[in-house]
Scaffold this motif. Structure first.
Motif, PDB file in Angstrom:
ATOM      1  N   GLU A 115      -2.191   2.967 -14.329  1.00  0.00           N
ATOM      2  CA  GLU A 115      -3.427   3.677 -13.966  1.00  0.00           C
ATOM      3  C   GLU A 115      -4.299   2.842 -13.037  1.00  0.00           C
ATOM      4  O   GLU A 115      -4.846   3.364 -12.057  1.00  0.00           O
ATOM      5  N   LEU A 116      -4.440   1.548 -13.315  1.00  0.00           N
ATOM      6  CA  LEU A 116      -5.278   0.702 -12.461  1.00  0.00           C
ATOM      7  C   LEU A 116      -4.695   0.590 -11.053  1.00  0.00           C
ATOM      8  O   LEU A 116      -5.435   0.660 -10.060  1.00  0.00           O
ATOM      9  N   VAL A 117      -3.384   0.418 -10.952  1.00  0.00           N
ATOM     10  CA  VAL A 117      -2.754   0.304  -9.636  1.00  0.00           C
ATOM     11  C   VAL A 117      -2.831   1.645  -8.896  1.00  0.00           C
ATOM     12  O   VAL A 117      -3.153   1.687  -7.710  1.00  0.00           O
ATOM     13  N   THR A 118      -2.563   2.741  -9.598  1.00  0.00           N
ATOM     14  CA  THR A 118      -2.662   4.061  -8.968  1.00  0.00           C
ATOM     15  C   THR A 118      -4.068   4.306  -8.437  1.00  0.00           C
ATOM     16  O   THR A 118      -4.249   4.785  -7.303  1.00  0.00           O
ATOM     17  N   ASN A 119      -5.079   3.977  -9.232  1.00  0.00           N
ATOM     18  CA  ASN A 119      -6.463   4.154  -8.784  1.00  0.00           C
ATOM     19  C   ASN A 119      -6.749   3.311  -7.551  1.00  0.00           C
ATOM     20  O   ASN A 119      -7.416   3.779  -6.619  1.00  0.00           O
ATOM     21  N   ALA A 120      -6.272   2.076  -7.539  1.00  0.00           N
ATOM     22  CA  ALA A 120      -6.502   1.213  -6.376  1.00  0.00           C
ATOM     23  C   ALA A 120      -5.850   1.811  -5.137  1.00  0.00           C
ATOM     24  O   ALA A 120      -6.459   1.842  -4.062  1.00  0.00           O
ATOM     25  N   LEU A 121      -4.634   2.303  -5.277  1.00  0.00           N
ATOM     26  CA  LEU A 121      -3.932   2.877  -4.121  1.00  0.00           C
ATOM     27  C   LEU A 121      -4.556   4.201  -3.671  1.00  0.00           C
ATOM     28  O   LEU A 121      -4.659   4.469  -2.480  1.00  0.00           O
ATOM     29  N   ARG A 122      -4.985   5.003  -4.612  1.00  0.00           N
ATOM     30  CA  ARG A 122      -5.504   6.337  -4.290  1.00  0.00           C
ATOM     31  C   ARG A 122      -6.946   6.300  -3.811  1.00  0.00           C
ATOM     32  O   ARG A 122      -7.319   7.017  -2.888  1.00  0.00           O
ATOM     33  N   ALA A 131       0.839  -1.206   0.000  1.00  0.00           N
ATOM     34  CA  ALA A 131       0.000   0.000   0.000  1.00  0.00           C
ATOM     35  C   ALA A 131       0.872   1.253   0.000  1.00  0.00           C
ATOM     36  O   ALA A 131       0.761   2.108   0.875  1.00  0.00           O
ATOM     37  N   ARG A 132       1.747   1.346  -0.986  1.00  0.00           N
ATOM     38  CA  ARG A 132       2.620   2.517  -1.146  1.00  0.00           C
ATOM     39  C   ARG A 132       2.633   2.870  -2.619  1.00  0.00           C
ATOM     40  O   ARG A 132       2.569   1.993  -3.487  1.00  0.00           O
ATOM     41  N   TYR A 133       2.768   4.148  -2.922  1.00  0.00           N
ATOM     42  CA  TYR A 133       2.751   4.565  -4.324  1.00  0.00           C
ATOM     43  C   TYR A 133       3.946   4.031  -5.112  1.00  0.00           C
ATOM     44  O   TYR A 133       3.888   3.904  -6.325  1.00  0.00           O
ATOM     45  N   GLU A 134       5.031   3.656  -4.418  1.00  0.00           N
ATOM     46  CA  GLU A 134       6.162   3.032  -5.093  1.00  0.00           C
ATOM     47  C   GLU A 134       5.760   1.705  -5.722  1.00  0.00           C
ATOM     48  O   GLU A 134       6.461   1.182  -6.589  1.00  0.00           O
ATOM     49  N   ALA A 135       4.629   1.161  -5.305  1.00  0.00           N
ATOM     50  CA  ALA A 135       4.154  -0.107  -5.860  1.00  0.00           C
ATOM     51  C   ALA A 135       3.848   0.010  -7.353  1.00  0.00           C
ATOM     52  O   ALA A 135       3.903  -0.982  -8.077  1.00  0.00           O
ATOM     53  N   VAL A 136       3.548   1.214  -7.833  1.00  0.00           N
ATOM     54  CA  VAL A 136       3.262   1.403  -9.257  1.00  0.00           C
ATOM     55  C   VAL A 136       4.498   1.039 -10.073  1.00  0.00           C
ATOM     56  O   VAL A 136       4.399   0.348 -11.098  1.00  0.00           O
ATOM     57  N   CYS A 137       5.665   1.450  -9.624  1.00  0.00           N
ATOM     58  CA  CYS A 137       6.917   1.108 -10.307  1.00  0.00           C
ATOM     59  C   CYS A 137       7.127  -0.414 -10.292  1.00  0.00           C
ATOM     60  O   CYS A 137       7.494  -1.011 -11.300  1.00  0.00           O
ATOM     61  N   GLY A 138       6.881  -1.035  -9.166  1.00  0.00           N
ATOM     62  CA  GLY A 138       6.998  -2.491  -9.066  1.00  0.00           C
ATOM     63  C   GLY A 138       6.033  -3.203  -9.996  1.00  0.00           C
ATOM     64  O   GLY A 138       6.382  -4.221 -10.611  1.00  0.00           O
ATOM     65  N   ALA A 139       4.812  -2.670 -10.121  1.00  0.00           N
ATOM     66  CA  ALA A 139       3.821  -3.266 -11.023  1.00  0.00           C
ATOM     67  C   ALA A 139       4.274  -3.162 -12.473  1.00  0.00           C
ATOM     68  O   ALA A 139       4.114  -4.102 -13.261  1.00  0.00           O
ATOM     69  N   ARG A 140       4.867  -2.035 -12.838  1.00  0.00           N
ATOM     70  CA  ARG A 140       5.388  -1.860 -14.203  1.00  0.00           C
ATOM     71  C   ARG A 140       6.538  -2.836 -14.471  1.00  0.00           C
ATOM     72  O   ARG A 140       6.604  -3.446 -15.536  1.00  0.00           O
TER      73      ARG A 140
END
Length: 167
Positions: A71-78, A37-46
């Protein structure tokens, strides 16, 4: 970080119901990773998406698929995590990315703990700094949708489908 196998599909029966008819036995590959549950997870998802698509010899689709995954991961986190969920720590990650490949289709699905429907921003509101995520998902994928999850875990799955060239 990732897992492979048909067991990935078990919690996604509602997801399959929202897609064009697909034989579950025809899934040629699947991969999944838990995201903190951290925004750095978007980089990991990519990164996970890049390595998975390369393994599946779909590297040419990376740009479009990675944009949608981001976008999907960012939306889930945000939007899908309660405000009191810590953004650090090693608890069970509440967001999970699934990539599923059929012969002619690729599906990216993000599971999150919220029961709330994703909401696309109005078309005339593109000057806003944020809120264009679902517009981008719609623009870069062939279709997208969402379904609530029944039972445990609770929440929803937001998915995007990409058609693949026939081999």
């Amino acid at each position: 970080m990732g897992t492979n196998g048909s067991t990935v599909l078990e919690p996604f029966e509602p997801l399959r119901q929202g897609l064009p008819p697909i034989d579950p036995a025809a899934v040629s590959s699947s991969a999944s990773c838990a995201l903190p549950a951290r925004y750095e997870a978007v980089c990991g998802a990519r990164q996970f998406t890049k390595s998975t698509l390369a393994r599946w010899e779909l590297g040419e689709r990376f740009d479009d698929v990675a944009l949608v995954v981001s976008e999907l991961v960012t939306n889930a986190l945000r939007h899908a995590l309660p405000a009191d969920v810590p953004r650090t720590g090693e608890q069970d990650p509440p967001v999970r990315l699934h990539l599923m490949r059929w012969t002619s289709r690729l599906v990216c699905a993000v599971r999150d703990p919220s029961d709330e429907s994703p909401v696309a921003r109005e078309e005339d509101d593109f000057s806003a700094e944020s809120g264009r995520g679902l517009f981008l998902v719609d623009s870069f994928s062939d279709s997208w949708g969402w379904h609530p999850l029944a039972g445990r875990p609770s929440g929803k799955v937001v998915w995007a489908l990409f058609r693949l060239r026939a081999e």
